[in-house]
Motif scaffolding. Structure first.
Motif, short mmCIF file in Angstrom:
data_model
loop_
_atom_site.label_atom_id
_atom_site.label_comp_id
_atom_site.label_asym_id
_atom_site.label_seq_id
_atom_site.Cartn_x
_atom_site.Cartn_y
_atom_site.Cartn_z
N SER A 83 39.67 26.32 37.73
CA SER A 83 39.05 27.63 37.63
C SER A 83 37.95 27.80 38.67
CB SER A 83 38.52 27.81 36.20
OG SER A 83 37.77 28.96 36.10
N ILE B 122 50.55 31.71 38.03
CA ILE B 122 50.59 30.28 37.66
C ILE B 122 51.90 30.00 36.93
CG2 ILE B 122 49.24 30.71 35.53
CD1 ILE B 122 48.07 27.84 35.94
N ALA C 293 49.78 38.62 44.67
CA ALA C 293 48.93 37.47 44.34
C ALA C 293 48.16 36.96 45.54
CB ALA C 293 49.79 36.34 43.79
N MET D 95 40.94 30.32 33.75
CA MET D 95 40.84 31.27 34.87
C MET D 95 40.65 32.69 34.35
SD MET D 95 43.47 29.93 37.76
CE MET D 95 43.18 28.38 38.60
N VAL E 287 45.15 36.85 35.66
CA VAL E 287 46.11 35.75 35.67
C VAL E 287 47.48 36.19 35.14
CG1 VAL E 287 46.58 33.41 34.83
CG2 VAL E 287 44.24 34.10 35.33
N LEU F 79 39.43 36.18 36.38
CA LEU F 79 40.56 36.35 37.29
C LEU F 79 41.70 37.05 36.56
CD1 LEU F 79 40.12 32.77 38.63
CD2 LEU F 79 40.01 34.76 40.12
N ALA G 20 39.51 28.20 42.13
CA ALA G 20 40.10 29.53 42.33
C ALA G 20 39.00 30.54 42.64
CB ALA G 20 40.89 29.93 41.09
N SER H 112 44.09 38.39 41.93
CA SER H 112 45.36 38.19 41.24
C SER H 112 45.87 36.76 41.45
CB SER H 112 46.38 39.20 41.78
OG SER H 112 47.65 38.93 41.27
N VAL H 113 46.12 36.09 40.32
CA VAL H 113 46.57 34.69 40.35
C VAL H 113 47.92 34.60 39.65
CG1 VAL H 113 46.04 32.34 39.56
CG2 VAL H 113 44.17 33.92 40.11
N CYS I 257 49.21 28.99 41.57
CA CYS I 257 48.94 27.69 40.97
C CYS I 257 50.24 27.08 40.46
CB CYS I 257 47.99 27.83 39.78
SG CYS I 257 46.37 28.42 40.26
N ILE J 195 46.32 33.96 44.85
CA ILE J 195 46.29 32.53 44.53
C ILE J 195 47.55 32.18 43.75
CG2 ILE J 195 45.04 30.70 43.30
CD1 ILE J 195 42.47 32.37 43.72
#
Ligand code: B1M
Length: 210
Positions: free
Chosen positions: A202, A93, A140, A112, A119, A117, A205, A90-91, A144, A142
């Motif tokens: 990308s 951004i 999350a 990504m 996102v 991923l 990550a 889980s990212v 960004c 990550i």
């Protein structure tokens, strides 16, 4: 042969219809999506930036150019995938507080996503508190952060600090990017990584989760 100059010219003159036509023709001619993006759209946006700085283009025109580019990025979206193994992490951004630039951030999100991923694109003008809240909501791994203005780079540091204060620092990798951001700045504010473009963001990550 594809005329990338015609593409940059159409973008600079905010001719969305012509730009879309040229992008579609380039796809049909077999040009790779990444080449269309870099040689046509991003190169055109760099000229827009220069004209903006020199006072030869004004905000409403720059916005029109940005919209034309955004529409073409949508056309390229399905073709930009890296086709590599999905990582599934889980990212979140977002563009930091005070900053409304979103084209680059959306490209990073898109790359990504196509790398597998999960996102969550929070949008623009995202406060440190909002980032903290969304780390919890989206569980999350990550985060960004994007900034395009030198004046909004301090909001990146404020966001990192807020994540530390919330006790979430060990749970997430923090990545930063955007035209004025550098590796040295990333180190200075305590981020884990800096990526200069969507492709390397990308890859970075994925390296955190694989
Ligand atoms: Co703005 N603007 N703008 N603008 N704008 C810049 C950034 C500027 C450099 C133009 C210039 O003067 N030459 C300048 C900043 C100067 C500085 O701070 N040093 C500037 C300014 C001054 C402003 C205003 C203050 C103008 C004003 O009002 N007087 C104002 C600020 C508004 C605000 O945010 N509060 C403003 C407004 C706008 C528009 C709204 C009109 C529009 C944005 C529309 C939108 O985004 N929907 C706009 C635009 C379009 C630009 C330029 C021309 C283009 C930005 C862009 O989309 N580039 C820009 C000049 C330029 O950059 N050449 C400029 C294309 C995009 C693909 O690249 O965003 O760099 P980029 O993203 C890359 C990498 O940086 C990286 O990957 C991306 C893809 O490879 N990346 C990341 C980005 N985010 C990442 C996050 C990551 C990793 C990598 O996370 C890990």
């Amino acid at each position: 042969m594809t005329d990338f100059n015609a593409m940059t010219e159409a973008l600079v003159s905010c001719d969305a219809e012509k730009l879309t036509e040229l992008v579609n023709a380039a796809i049909k001619a077999g040009e790779p999506a990444s080449k269309i993006l870099n040689k046509g759209l991003i190169a055109g946006m760099d000229i827009v930036g220069e004209k903006m700085e020199n006072g030869d283009m004004f905000i409403p025109e720059v916005l029109m150019a940005a919209q034309a580019m955004g529409a073409c990025v949508e056309i390229l979206k399905p073709l930009l995938g890296e086709g590599e193994g999905a990582a599934g992490a889980s990212v979140i951004i977002g563009t930091v507080k005070g900053d409304l630039h979103d084209i680059g951030k959306n490209l990073v999100a898109m790359m990504m996503e196509s790398a597998g991923l999960e996102v969550h694109n929070l949008g623009v003008d995202i406060s440190p508190e909002n980032f903290v809240e969304e780390i919890k909501n989206k569980n999350a791994q990550i985060v960004c952060l994007s900034a395009l203005l030198t004046t909004t780079m301090p909001a990146m540091k404020q966001t990192v600090d807020a994540i530390v204060e919330a006790g979430l620092r060990d749970q997430v990798k923090i990545m930063v990017g955007g035209a004025p951001v550098t590796q040295a700045f990333a180190d200075q504010i305590g981020a884990d990584g800096f990526a200069a473009d969507a492709g390397s963001a990308s890859k970075m990550a994925k390296s955190y989760v694989n």
